[in-house]
Enzyme design. Structure first.
Site, short mmCIF file in Angstrom:
data_model
loop_
_atom_site.label_atom_id
_atom_site.label_comp_id
_atom_site.label_asym_id
_atom_site.label_seq_id
_atom_site.Cartn_x
_atom_site.Cartn_y
_atom_site.Cartn_z
N GLU A 157 -9.93 -16.86 32.05
CA GLU A 157 -8.81 -17.57 32.68
C GLU A 157 -8.10 -16.64 33.67
O GLU A 157 -6.88 -16.72 33.86
CB GLU A 157 -7.84 -18.12 31.64
N ARG A 188 0.85 -1.20 0.00
CA ARG A 188 0.00 0.00 0.00
C ARG A 188 0.88 1.24 0.00
O ARG A 188 1.77 1.38 0.84
CB ARG A 188 -0.89 0.00 1.25
N GLY A 213 -8.97 1.97 6.15
CA GLY A 213 -10.33 1.49 5.96
C GLY A 213 -10.39 0.02 5.62
O GLY A 213 -11.34 -0.69 6.01
#
Length: 663
Positions: free
Chosen positions: A425, A311, A402
């Protein structure tokens, strides 16, 4: 450190280091868990529950999820392998991992650990095969982490030789119980044992809750816990008991027996010590939760790092080429320290799993001191791993913009499914108190409840300074610390011995300070033990966090020492530098306030961290590829476009014309 000209990272060698001694278990999962086992985005809760139940019975036996059980019942007596198998399931589908953990870790594990031969012979084979689905009914609506004060009662009647299991009020209802809403046929129920006119503390019974047709048995009320934020495939429910008759032999009586006439006996006389011994046998569940959280974190980081390598965003003044996200310092500041911490916690988890396997995997008696140390380590690491998962998965979601918000890109599911890990837990804040209490009391036999130290039986004046117990890498750590040259300000901040010494010094100083404050409180509030501890609660939590930081760093150092390949070793060493200096940088305020760093040295650490980020930038993809997560398991739509995106970006770069890039 490898360089592009002469160095090369052999991914197989890096994977070998990370896979550790149970590499065969990891590879079996990678090879056998196909697309059928992956999450289905957009399904309803009912659809998810049906799918997960079906998949649970389809899990190949050879994967080892039930391998902790003895071989005579269908397991392989491989405690460590079962924990690693749980961790691998977490990378495929967290609902499947939790459902499996309830069935074989909690329910089956409790029958194994707390029951005796007659329970094992009667039930373990069917539990392992999935013929009997079960629940682990400990938590109550009004009592979660404070197990010692559960309100459910189980009272023995010598006339009928049965126990009367009863929920006295709504706050005593068993809540959030996995497998209860739909599939459970039996439950291990924890309640206060009452016999011969007195209480003997919390014990466990194996109780049928449904008939063969799935209908609740008389006196058993079953409800659905309702819609949850995540883990849609796990059928969490609620259980209440209205004077349900339980046969005497259904008491899981390894640690406490009731004779026909109602006489109670136990090999451990002290009620509190017996309670903690019983819970200690179940520590494997806590270790598995921490490992699963780390596994999910590795998946999230792999997605974010790989997305950051395809990207692009904004160009530079000297070029019309847009910049890869991973080339921005701000992006590196997000991803690389988190990746370094993930590596550190991975080595700490591996060390813990090996310790659990050694302590609980044999047939002989368990070393009580080692068991207590193990419980403390498991509690602290679970807190560190699950908090790190929550922070890191959110950060990865933001780092993917997004796209990271779309279900098809996996991150929202990872975020929703792991969020509860910080409170099941054992609530993390309570677990850190357990760690601190172990450090302050030296694992005394007389333990208080887990509700914040409020037992009068704890004598504050008996708090004493502890010699910091070193981890398994004792000789290595001592050698590195003793080799630190000169005064602190003259030593490079990347000197491993200096880093280890700083972590140790911080823990010791905090521990000494907590001891002093507790003693001062005991002198002025001797009749108010709760106030003594409550007034320093923030301090003891900080002690515990510092302890886990040190344990984690030492485990990372031990892992590097055991790495044979020189290039992998060099890379891991720089990642370890980033982990250590990131922790110091995050705690600069404390180090400056206590004179452990000068302002100039504090600023220098930030500069070194930034330098490490640049140095490690070319290896971001290598570091996540080392996790060896199959592409299919990432189940991430935006990464399926990865080769196309790289080709189009390369065409963009060579053409220099953004308009020429194909749509």
């Amino acid at each position: 450190m490898p360089d592009h000209a002469s160095g090369h990272i052999d991914l197989a060698r890096l994977q070998e280091v990370l896979d550790g001694p149970w590499a065969e278990v990891r590879n079996a999962h990678r090879n056998q868990l196909d697309a059928r086992f992956l999450p289905v985005y957009g399904e309803t809760g009912d659809q998810a529950r049906e799918r997960i139940t079906r998949l649970l019975t389809a899990l190949p036996v050879e994967l080892g999820i039930a391998s902790a059980f003895p071989t005579e019942y269908g397991g392989s007596s491989d405690v460590g392998g079962s924990i690693v198998a749980t961790e691998m399931l977490a990378q495929v589908d967290l609902s499947l991992m939790v459902k499996a953990g309830v069935q074989w870790g909690l329910f089956g594990g409790a029958v194994l650990a707390l029951g005796t031969r007659r329970h094992h012979d009667a039930y373990l084979r069917d539990i392992i095969s999935g013929k009997i689905f079960g629940c682990f009914a400990m938590t109550e609506t009004g009592h979660g982490s404070d197990v010692q004060n559960l309100r459910t009662t189980c009272t023995y009647d010598p006339q009928t030789q049965t126990f009367d299991l009863h929920t006295p009020h709504e706050a005593a209802r068993k809540d959030y119980i996995g497998n209860a809403a739909r599939d459970g046929r039996m439950a291990v129920v924890f309640a206060q044992l009452v016999a011969d006119g007195r209480r003997h503390g919390v014990h466990a019974w194996l109780v049928p809750i449904r008939d063969a047709q799935g209908n609740p048995l008389p006196g058993v009320t079953i409800g659905d816990a309702g819609a949850k934020a995540g883990l849609l495939g796990v059928d969490n429910g609620r259980l209440s008991f209205d004077h349900v008759r339980v046969p005497r032999d259904m008491l899981l009586d390894r640690y406490g027996q009731v004779a026909q006439d109602g006489t109670y006996s136990s090999p451990i006389e002290n009620d509190s010590r017996r309670f903690f011994t019983m819970l200690g046998t179940l520590v494997r569940g806590r270790v598995s939760v921490g490992g699963a959280a780390s596994a999910a974190t590795r998946s999230a980081l792999t997605i974010a790092v790989r997305y950051g390598d395809i990207r692009r965003q904004f160009d530079t003044p000297e070029s019309d080429r847009e910049v890869l996200l991973n080339d921005y310092l701000a992006h590196q500041r997000k991803l690389l320290p988190a990746l370094a911490t993930t590596y550190a916690l991975h080595f700490a988890q591996a060390q813990l799993v090996a310790a659990v396997h050694e302590v609980q995997g044999g047939d002989g008696p368990v070393d009580e001191l080692r068991q207590r140390e193990l419980e403390s380590r498991a509690a602290g690491l679970k807190a560190a791993q699950t908090w790190h998962a929550t922070r890191t998965i959110q950060m990865c979601r933001e780092a993917c913009g997004g796209a990271g918000y779309l279900a098809e890109n996996r991150l929202p599911g990872l975020k929703a499914d792991t969020d509860v890990f910080t409170t099941f837990e054992g609530d993390n804040t309570v677990l850190l108190q357990l760690v601190a209490k172990g450090l302050l009391t030296g694992y005394r036999d007389e333990f208080g409840s887990l509700d914040g130290w409020g037992r009068a039986s704890f004598v504050a004046e008996q708090v004493r300074e502890m010699v910091l117990e070193r981890t398994e890498a004792r000789s290595v750590i001592e050698r590195l610390i003793s080799a630190v040259p000169g005064r602190d300000e003259e030593v490079a901040v990347t000197d491993r011995g200096w880093q280890l010494k700083v972590f140790e010094d911080r823990e010791a100083h905090l521990l000494d300070g907590a001891v002093r404050r507790l003693r001062n409180g005991a002198a002025t509030k001797k009749d108010r033990p709760f106030d003594i501890f409550n007034d320093v609660q923030d301090h003891v939590l900080t002690v515990a966090a510092a302890h886990i930081d040190r344990v984690t760093l030492e485990a990372f150092v031990a892992g590097i020492e055991d790495t044979a390949d020189p290039q992998v070793r060099a890379l891991l060493s720089r990642v370890c530098d980033l982990y250590a200096l990131s922790v110091i940088e995050a705690n600069k305020g404390w180090f400056l306030e206590h004179g452990r760093l000068t302002p100039a040295r504090s600023k220098a650490i930030t500069g070194v961290v930034n330098g490490l980020l640049k140095e490690l930038r070319p290896y971001m993809r290598t570091l996540v590829d080392g996790f060896a997560i199959p592409d299919a398991w990432l189940h991430c739509a935006m990464l399926r476009e990865e080769p196309h995106r790289q080709e189009t970006m390369a065409a963009h770069d060579s053409a220099g014309d953004p308009q020429a890039v194909p749509a």
